[in-house]
Motif scaffolding. Structure first.
Motif, PDB file in Angstrom:
ATOM      1  N   LEU A  97       0.822  -1.208   0.000  1.00 37.12           N
ATOM      2  CA  LEU A  97       0.000   0.000   0.000  1.00 37.12           C
ATOM      3  C   LEU A  97       0.858   1.261   0.000  1.00 37.12           C
ATOM      4  CD1 LEU A  97      -2.773  -1.023   2.566  1.00 37.12           C
ATOM      5  CD2 LEU A  97      -3.062  -0.715   0.102  1.00 37.12           C
ATOM      6  N   ALA A  98       1.944   1.232   0.780  1.00 36.23           N
ATOM      7  CA  ALA A  98       2.795   2.410   0.911  1.00 36.23           C
ATOM      8  C   ALA A  98       3.499   2.769  -0.388  1.00 36.23           C
ATOM      9  CB  ALA A  98       3.819   2.186   2.020  1.00 36.23           C
ATOM     10  N   GLU A  99       3.539   1.846  -1.336  1.00 35.56           N
ATOM     11  CA  GLU A  99       4.103   2.159  -2.644  1.00 35.56           C
ATOM     12  C   GLU A  99       3.174   3.041  -3.469  1.00 35.56           C
ATOM     13  OE1 GLU A  99       4.849  -1.602  -4.428  1.00 35.56           O
ATOM     14  OE2 GLU A  99       6.586  -2.078  -3.142  1.00 35.56           O
ATOM     15  N   ARG A 100       1.880   3.081  -3.089  1.00 38.25           N
ATOM     16  CA  ARG A 100       0.891   3.795  -3.890  1.00 38.25           C
ATOM     17  C   ARG A 100       0.236   4.965  -3.155  1.00 38.25           C
ATOM     18  NH1 ARG A 100      -3.262  -0.425  -6.342  1.00 38.25           N
ATOM     19  NH2 ARG A 100      -3.881   1.502  -7.415  1.00 38.25           N
ATOM     20  N   ALA A 101       0.401   5.035  -1.832  1.00 40.63           N
ATOM     21  CA  ALA A 101      -0.309   6.054  -1.063  1.00 40.63           C
ATOM     22  C   ALA A 101       0.443   6.347   0.225  1.00 40.63           C
ATOM     23  CB  ALA A 101      -1.730   5.564  -0.730  1.00 40.63           C
ATOM     24  N   ARG A 102       0.091   7.465   0.850  1.00 44.78           N
ATOM     25  CA  ARG A 102       0.595   7.738   2.188  1.00 44.78           C
ATOM     26  C   ARG A 102      -0.286   6.977   3.171  1.00 44.78           C
ATOM     27  NH1 ARG A 102       0.085  11.230   6.735  1.00 44.78           N
ATOM     28  NH2 ARG A 102       2.150  11.667   7.646  1.00 44.78           N
ATOM     29  N   ILE A 103       0.319   6.026   3.852  1.00 41.74           N
ATOM     30  CA  ILE A 103      -0.406   5.182   4.797  1.00 41.74           C
ATOM     31  C   ILE A 103       0.076   5.500   6.205  1.00 41.74           C
ATOM     32  CG2 ILE A 103      -0.940   2.820   5.502  1.00 41.74           C
ATOM     33  CD1 ILE A 103      -2.053   3.555   2.755  1.00 41.74           C
TER      34      ILE A 103
END
Length: 355
Positions: A97-103
């Motif tokens: 997820l962190a590759e695509r968004a700020r989590i």
């Protein structure tokens, strides 16, 4: 109702939804409070986009599974407001997820920080505080050790957050809102004294949001939180109605049910706990309410039956359809695959994503 789905089903009134959205987001904007709405209420990227268009800054979810649904739909700023136990597999999912968004994920212990650092070092952490609900979270002075551990581990610290769940009681909204603001401020002060970061003070809950907005930005000597994370405000439900935070005409989501019997001189509907949900707070006067008949109550609930005592008028005819406001809309939405918004189907895409 030609073309309408078979009962029971959950219907959304688009005009009421838009009114709820505009009212709450407008009030928050007037006071300079950011909203990061909790999408577990509706579990729909379509509805979350409406919230962003109304001014929300990011979204909140309860689980990694919900985050996966929303990130796949293009959302790029997601808070998992839960003190996650991050093992290797959940860490792998968070890294993807962190590759695509700020989590950002919740933590409330040094051990929780260490597990995030070991398995998902690219996500930010938000330290949860206990502001009176006594469920999860640390006391304000205890946040120093947790944030200190995060800084030492090289993790980004988003700040502190709390959920004032004790606001869900009659008359409790104002005091819970004050406790929320004071707890967040105390933690921020403790962190500042220790030379530690606290970029955001984040509060939550629909009842405390309403009370916070009503009291103004500097009431009781404590500033409002930087952001708030309400969820139920978008739809309303019987609980918010009974707590005085929504009027019957504000309830935007109802269960449409068919009258199947007049047994015992009462109305029996084909909508039970498997669509209405089984939540009933201690103060609730029934298992659900009828906006068209404010004196009516669901007095008996089983899996596929809801027994209603009406306000004394003529009973709706067997075969007719009535609308019921669920006690807890979040639980009801998680029981269906589809919401019917002004008669059009809308998938509940994050339904059942509980891990």
């Amino acid at each position: 109702m030609s073309g309408a789905p078979a009962t029971p089903y959950l219907a959304v009134d688009g005009e009421r939804l838009a009114r709820n959205l505009a009212r709450m987001h407008g009030a928050a904007a007037d006071l300079g409070v950011r909203l990061r709405p909790h999408t577990k209420t509706h579990k729909s990227p379509v509805l979350a986009r409406l919230q962003l268009e109304a001014g929300a800054q990011g979204i909140t979810v309860a689980t990694v599974g919900e985050a996966e649904v929303f990130v796949a739909a293009g959302f790029d700023d997601v808070l998992v407001a839960y003190p996650l136990f991050v093992d290797a597999e959940r860490g792998r999912r968070l890294r993807v997820l962190a590759e695509r968004a700020r989590i950002t994920v919740g933590v409330d212990s040094v051990e929780g920080v260490r597990r995030v650092a070991a398995h998902a070092p690219d996500v930010a952490v938000h330290v949860e505080l206990d502001s009176g609900h006594h469920r999860t979270g640390v006391l304000p002075h205890e946040a120093v050790a947790v944030v200190g551990a995060a800084v030492e581990a090289g993790l980004e610290v988003a700040g502190v957050f709390t959920f004032p769940g004790h606001s869900y009681a009659p008359g409790a909204g104002p005091s819970a809102a004050v406790a929320e603001a004071e707890t967040l401020a105390a933690a921020a002060d403790a962190l500042a004294a220790a030379g530690l970061p606290c970029p955001v003070r984040s509060g939550g809950s629909t009842p405390s949001l309403g009370a916070s907005l009503a009291r103004g930005p500097e009431a009781a000597g404590t500033a409002l939180p930087d952001e708030l994370r309400p969820g139920v405000y978008l739809f309303g439900d019987a609980q918010q109605w009974e707590l005085g935070h929504h009027e019957p005409e504000d309830v935007a989501l109802t269960c449409v049910a068919t009258v199947v019997s007049h047994a015992g001189g009462r109305v029996v509907l084909d909508a039970g706990s498997k669509v209405l949900g089984a939540d009933r707070a201690p103060h609730a006067t029934g298992w659900g309410r009828l906006p068209a008949d404010p004196d009516a109550r669901v007095v008996l609930l089983s899996e596929h039956h809801a027994v209603v005592e009406t306000g004394g008028g003529p009973l709706p005819a067997v075969g007719s359809r009535v609308e019921v406001a669920p006690n807890h809309v979040c639980a009801a939405v998680n029981l269906v695959d589809t919401l019917w918004v002004d008669g059009a189907p809308l998938a509940v895409e994050a339904r059942g994503r509980n891990s």
